[in-house]
Enzyme design. Structure first.
Site, mmCIF file in Angstrom:
data_model
loop_
_atom_site.group_PDB
_atom_site.id
_atom_site.type_symbol
_atom_site.label_atom_id
_atom_site.label_comp_id
_atom_site.label_asym_id
_atom_site.label_seq_id
_atom_site.Cartn_x
_atom_site.Cartn_y
_atom_site.Cartn_z
ATOM 1 N N ASP A 39 0.791 -1.252 0.000
ATOM 2 C CA ASP A 39 0.000 0.000 0.000
ATOM 3 C C ASP A 39 0.824 1.304 0.000
ATOM 4 O O ASP A 39 0.525 2.225 0.774
ATOM 5 C CB ASP A 39 -0.944 0.007 1.219
ATOM 6 C CG ASP A 39 -1.961 -1.125 1.203
ATOM 7 O OD1 ASP A 39 -1.939 -1.931 0.255
ATOM 8 O OD2 ASP A 39 -2.779 -1.211 2.143
ATOM 9 N N LYS B 289 -7.096 -4.929 -2.942
ATOM 10 C CA LYS B 289 -7.836 -5.462 -1.793
ATOM 11 C C LYS B 289 -8.719 -4.381 -1.212
ATOM 12 O O LYS B 289 -8.475 -3.187 -1.422
ATOM 13 C CB LYS B 289 -6.860 -5.990 -0.734
ATOM 14 C CG LYS B 289 -5.933 -4.898 -0.205
ATOM 15 C CD LYS B 289 -4.897 -5.461 0.730
ATOM 16 C CE LYS B 289 -4.018 -4.373 1.281
ATOM 17 N NZ LYS B 289 -4.746 -3.360 2.077
ATOM 18 N N CYS C 111 -1.852 -2.731 7.695
ATOM 19 C CA CYS C 111 -1.815 -3.674 6.571
ATOM 20 C C CYS C 111 -0.544 -4.516 6.536
ATOM 21 O O CYS C 111 -0.594 -5.696 6.194
ATOM 22 C CB CYS C 111 -2.060 -2.937 5.258
ATOM 23 S SG CYS C 111 -3.778 -2.352 5.164
#
Ligand code: VGL
Ligand code: ZN
Length: 197
Positions: free
Chosen positions: A9, A106, A151
């Site tokens: 990310d 995601k 994450c």
């Protein structure tokens, strides 16, 4: 033993000026770019929410960012709107090398969040990454990116649960650190055999 680099990310909304800016988030870009040359397989993940996503505080009247709510799958932190599909905030940091083998998105289902690259937040719905890695005989993962206590940590813990050897390159990660989340997740990861460099 085959190794892969999993880049979590590194998107504009988690960097300086972004909607959910992680302190000093941009600092991960240079070390990650340099690490990419040392791995045969590079996988990038991208947080990729539809507008009106259930993890957005704006979807819960009367609630604000960083409140928590109970979802059918457990407790969920509410976030500012971030990483909306197709938005500039959802794009990778402009200086990040994006010549990886796989880009895994995601968090694209409205009713469920997905911190981990392996399972959505119900901890049972798979993203398919385990199958991808298994079919390429990848057994060792190095994780980098944002945010270390969300994450990256959820991905590392799931990877250990699935039997991968997991290393986190700490200087290529930065944390949100919400109510002690960094310390808690570092302890969880150490306990479950995640290595740190
Ligand atoms: C993340 C909060 C919400 C992350 C993603 O990438 O760590 N954190 N969505
Ligand atoms: Zn998100």
């Amino acid at each position: 033993m085959t190794k892969a680099l999993l880049v979590i990310d590194v998107q504009n909304d988690f960097c300086t000026g972004g909607a959910l800016a992680v302190p000093d988030g941009d600092a991960v870009v240079a070390p990650i770019n340099a690490m990419m040359d040392h791995f045969d397989t590079v996988i990038l993940t991208q947080d990729w929410h539809p507008s009106g996503h259930s993890s957005f505080a704006s979807s819960h009247p009367g609630r604000g960012p960083f409140d928590t709510v109970e979802m059918p799958y457990g407790t969920q932190v509410l976030w500012p709107d971030h990483c909306v599909q197709g938005s500039t905030g959802g794009a990778f940091h402009p200086d990040l090398r994006v010549d990886g083998d796989l880009i895994l998105r995601k968090g694209f289902r409205r009713d469920i969040d997905s911190y981990s690259a392996f399972f959505e937040n119900d901890q049972t719905t798979p993203t398919g990454l385990d199958g991808y890695l298994g079919s390429r005989d990848i057994t060792d993962l190095t994780l980098v990116g944002l945010a270390l206590d969300f994450c990256v940590a959820f991905s590392a813990l799931d990877a250990r649960r699935l039997g991968y050897a997991v290393t986190i390159a700490s200087d290529a990660c930065r944390a949100i650190d919400l109510d002690g989340s960094l310390e808690t997740q570092l302890a969880n990861m150490r306990q479950r055999g995640v290595n740190f460099t």
